[in-house]
Design an enzyme around this catalytic site. Structure first.
Site, mmCIF file in Angstrom:
data_model
loop_
_atom_site.group_PDB
_atom_site.id
_atom_site.type_symbol
_atom_site.label_atom_id
_atom_site.label_comp_id
_atom_site.label_asym_id
_atom_site.label_seq_id
_atom_site.Cartn_x
_atom_site.Cartn_y
_atom_site.Cartn_z
ATOM 1 N N ASP A 121 36.220 1.174 -8.525
ATOM 2 C CA ASP A 121 34.936 1.875 -8.550
ATOM 3 C C ASP A 121 35.168 3.367 -8.766
ATOM 4 O O ASP A 121 35.655 4.063 -7.881
ATOM 5 C CB ASP A 121 34.196 1.635 -7.229
ATOM 6 N N TYR B 281 33.229 11.734 -10.527
ATOM 7 C CA TYR B 281 34.485 11.881 -9.765
ATOM 8 C C TYR B 281 35.536 12.601 -10.617
ATOM 9 O O TYR B 281 36.569 13.007 -10.108
ATOM 10 C CB TYR B 281 35.075 10.524 -9.351
ATOM 11 N N LYS C 226 29.880 5.373 -13.228
ATOM 12 C CA LYS C 226 28.512 5.862 -12.974
ATOM 13 C C LYS C 226 28.228 7.055 -13.863
ATOM 14 O O LYS C 226 29.120 7.870 -14.122
ATOM 15 C CB LYS C 226 28.367 6.284 -11.505
ATOM 16 N N HIS D 259 24.098 7.379 -10.977
ATOM 17 C CA HIS D 259 24.779 7.829 -9.758
ATOM 18 C C HIS D 259 23.836 8.416 -8.713
ATOM 19 O O HIS D 259 23.979 8.184 -7.519
ATOM 20 C CB HIS D 259 25.835 8.862 -10.164
#
Ligand code: A2P
Length: 282
Positions: A44, A49, A74, A107
């Site tokens: 994930d 990120y 996301k 997200h």
């Protein structure tokens, strides 16, 4: 690895390896490769990120057949809106070095949300994404967006652990057969949770650690969990939860730990302002 069936009949591995806050250019590569070696088949990540490229590289170098690995990513807020989202999806595909993403989420619940959702729906039709979902959606936000969606999301990824059980949200999501995914499943290492008496006594009974008891409980609740660990032993242990079963009474003692509170409130305007301001590219 046990799987959970989504509302489009796709199977998702019940426990995934979360790479939130692991830096790119090495650490995420090492962690992802170690997780795949330990037996994880669900990673994930997120554009936000900023470590999708390490995930893609690790998957490629693992030698494991792409079809055996479930990748979630996301779309970040900066790429919301129909046209931007189309580009954002292409960027994720490029960084992940793949021609399809198993699950792609919106997200955060701000900005031109439904424009972005439309681009995700089209990417499903084009075969670039297998399943699409939402994240950080509360009941109010669900009521705001649901009528503008043609495809029902398969998951809603939210903060979830024994202290934060999202009862009302779960009930509403169940009505549309949207599975919950748990971020911060271990309370982000919260000692009060990991040293909680109820959890520790179950850990002693089953000869497991506190994290394993929590993750087993989450699995028995029908929720997908995304624990993060950079410690090889804990990483391995966090998927070693399918050889024991909590009794009904034990699951209820953990249900009783719910505080009804979360650390993150998606409806707080300060969060909206802060997150809308976070840029991940020029
Ligand atoms: P570490 O990386 O040293 O293992 P969350 O997934 O809820 O964000 O929690 C992640 C935090 O929990 C990290 O600090 C991680 O530390 C710690 N952690 C991961 N697995 C376990 C476990 N089985 N028991 C206790 N702490 C854990």
């Amino acid at each position: 690895m046990k799987t959970i069936q989504l509302n489009n009949n796709q199977e998702i591995p019940a426990v995934g390896f979360g790479v939130f806050m692991i830096p790119n250019d090495g650490p995420t590569y090492d962690a992802t490769l170690a997780a795949l070696k330990a037996g994880y088949r669900h990673i994930d990540t997120a554009a936000g990120y900023m470590n999708e490229s390490d995930v893609g590289k690790a998957i490629k170098d693992s030698g494991i057949d792409r079809k055996e690995i479930f990748i979630t990513s996301k779309l970040w807020l900066q790429d919301y809106g129909y046209e931007n989202a189309k580009k954002g999806i292409e960027t994720s595909l490029k960084y992940l070095q793949t021609d399809y993403i198993d699950l792609y989420l919106l997200h955060q619940p701000y900005g031109d949300y439904l424009g972005a959702w439309k681009a995700l729906e089209e990417a499903v039709e084009e075969g670039k994404i297998k399943s699409i979902g939402i994240s950080n959606i509360t009941v109010n936000l669900w009521n705001k967006f649901k009528n503008g969606m043609n495809i029902t999301p398969v998951v809603n990824q939210v903060e979830f652990n024994p202290f934060t059980q999202q009862r009302e949200l779960r009930k509403v999501m169940e009505e549309s057969n949207i599975k919950l995914e748990a971020w911060y499943p271990l309370g982000h290492g919260n000692k009060d949770l990991l040293e909680n008496e109820t959890i520790v006594s179950l850990a002693n009974k089953y000869n497991k650690n506190a994290g394993q008891i929590i993750l087993r409980w989450i699995y028995q609740e029908g929720v997908i969990s995304l624990p993060k660990s950079t410690n090889p032993q804990r990483m391995q242990g966090n998927i070693d939860i399918f050889d024991f079963e909590l009794t009904q009474e034990e699951t209820e003692t953990i249900q009783a730990l719910d505080t009804g509170k979360a650390t993150h409130n998606p409806e707080d305007p300060a969060n909206e302002t802060r997150l809308m301001g976070l840029k991940i590219h020029d």
